[in-house]
Design an enzyme around this catalytic site. Structure first.
Site, mmCIF file in Angstrom:
data_model
loop_
_atom_site.group_PDB
_atom_site.id
_atom_site.type_symbol
_atom_site.label_atom_id
_atom_site.label_comp_id
_atom_site.label_asym_id
_atom_site.label_seq_id
_atom_site.Cartn_x
_atom_site.Cartn_y
_atom_site.Cartn_z
ATOM 1 N N ASP A 104 44.653 -28.550 18.077
ATOM 2 C CA ASP A 104 45.995 -28.019 17.812
ATOM 3 C C ASP A 104 46.742 -27.656 19.086
ATOM 4 O O ASP A 104 47.703 -26.888 19.057
ATOM 5 C CB ASP A 104 45.935 -26.815 16.861
ATOM 6 C CG ASP A 104 47.283 -26.544 16.197
ATOM 7 O OD1 ASP A 104 48.055 -27.495 16.031
ATOM 8 O OD2 ASP A 104 47.552 -25.385 15.856
ATOM 9 N N ASP A 138 45.226 -34.155 13.026
ATOM 10 C CA ASP A 138 46.090 -33.971 14.200
ATOM 11 C C ASP A 138 45.494 -34.447 15.516
ATOM 12 O O ASP A 138 46.151 -34.367 16.551
ATOM 13 C CB ASP A 138 46.498 -32.508 14.374
ATOM 14 C CG ASP A 138 47.609 -32.121 13.411
ATOM 15 O OD1 ASP A 138 48.124 -32.989 12.711
ATOM 16 O OD2 ASP A 138 47.935 -30.936 13.362
ATOM 17 N N ASP A 174 50.036 -20.825 5.320
ATOM 18 C CA ASP A 174 50.197 -21.333 6.681
ATOM 19 C C ASP A 174 50.386 -20.195 7.673
ATOM 20 O O ASP A 174 50.395 -20.409 8.875
ATOM 21 C CB ASP A 174 51.408 -22.260 6.762
ATOM 22 C CG ASP A 174 51.275 -23.471 5.864
ATOM 23 O OD1 ASP A 174 50.170 -24.020 5.775
ATOM 24 O OD2 ASP A 174 52.284 -23.876 5.251
#
Length: 380
Positions: A171, A209, A361
């Protein structure tokens, strides 16, 4: 977390699943315990031992960021050799997807039998299978924890969905930062992860990701990461030939298909020895129709074996992406299509709930934790 990320929103929940860490989840009336739920909790599994994690779980929320307005989907003309119309849906030998018996949403339901939201959340969210995330770098326990999930799935004749999420520089230092200390440690962790896969069919959603968000790395760091990802696919398919490994395609609102495919090729996604295709929309909100078109365009640009397919996270995309690139628990979203291995769509192998609906989130609740008010809004 970067605004363009498709991803996990904060350290801990990543896609919403159970947390394969072994720690107990607590929960209040409107916010489940402090633990991120991205990996599944295995302390209740009857099949293999589920030792406690040797380190505290990192709360990695689900990645649900939408890309900036400049990152628009450009769909290239499909290759004449491999158009989507020529591809049949991939057959599967099992009856369906595995539903893990323990998760934050189930913990909340058990703890709040009188809550007026309980019936809706239980029927529309808790009753569906979802992915199991492994987010902590704990080499000593990872094989047993993976084996506990795969053995339970095999015993039921169902396919578990596993999400290894421990790549270094995960991330790019955002909410879901963490992972293995370096690529050598990551490679060793993957070897132990693969040792728990068994010999039955499993779906591996490899490192959300890790490809789409790789621009934060230098060219050399990106090349090294892609080499490790290609190796990871080879190791998993070598350990379990029935494993289906999918690579990170981001989502339809992020990179152009040709750009994403070029990176995916470097990461091994075009090789049958490493890959069964790509995944998209993890923890995001883009419509299934947009993701189908985007994934097919990525696959056409990627090349590789004609059997490569795609899996799509449909957990929260029922109303499509919110305006303005909102990614953190945006209002007005709804559940998407139920998880299934039978999509009826050429080159689309499955619709999956990779991010568990209701796991925040970071705006409606603690990142990665189950938030009943959010779950209820998605489900009703």
């Amino acid at each position: 977390m970067v605004a363009a990320a498709s991803v996990v929103a904060a350290v801990g929940t990543v896609t919403g699943l159970l947390t394969a860490l072994g720690a107990d989840h607590g929960g209040g009336a409107d916010r489940a315990g402090p633990q991120a739920s991205r990996s599944v909790r295995l302390d209740a599994l009857p099949v293999s031992p589920s030792p406690s994690s040797t380190s505290s779980p990192s709360a990695e929320p689900s990645r649900s960021a939408s890309p900036p307005p400049t990152a628009r989907r450009a769909t290239p003309t499909p290759s004449p050799k491999r158009t989507s119309a020529q591809q049949e849906p991939r057959p599967t030998t099992v009856t369906g997807l595995y539903r893990h018996p323990d998760s934050q949403v189930l913990d909340w339901i058990r703890a709040h039998p009188g809550d007026p939201r309980q019936d809706v959340i239980a029927a529309r969210i808790a009753g569906h299978p979802a992915a199991v995330w492994f987010t902590d770098h704990t080499p000593a326990t990872i094989t047993a924890r993976v084996r506990a999930v795969t053995s339970a799935g095999a015993a039921q004749g169902r396919v578990p969905v596993l999400v290894p999420y421990a790549i270094p520089d995960r991330d790019c230092g955002g909410h879901s930062e963490g992972g293995a200390p370096d690529l050598g440690a990551y490679d060793a962790w993957i070897d132990r992860f693969a040792a728990g896969l068994g010999s039955d069919e499993v779906i591996v959603v490899l490192e959300p990701d890790s490809v789409a968000q790789s621009e934060c790395l230098s060219a050399g760091e990106r090349a090294d990461r892609f080499a490790s990802l290609a190796r990871a696919g080879r190791v998993m398919k070598g350990a379990d030939p029935a494993a289906r490994v999918y690579y990170d395609a981001g989502h339809s609102g992020w990179h152009a298909p040709a750009k994403q495919a070029a990176w995916l090729k470097q990461a091994g996604a075009a090789s049958a020895a490493s890959s069964d295709g790509v995944f998209s929309n993890v923890s995001n909100f883009h419509t299934t129709a947009d993701e189908v078109a985007y994934d097919r365009a990525v696959l056409d640009s990627l090349g590789g074996p004609s059997g490569l397919g795609a899996v799509i996270d449909t957990s929260r995309n029922g109303n499509g992406a919110p305006p303005g690139g909102q990614w953190c628990d945006p209002a007005g979203r709804k559940l998407g299509r139920a998880p299934t291995l039978t999509t009826g769509m050429g080159r689309i192998d499955a619709y999956l709930w990779i991010k568990l609906p209701g796991e925040s989130d970071g705006c409606r609740g603690e990142p990665g934790t189950f938030t009943p008010s959010y779950a209820y809004d998605l489900a009703r």
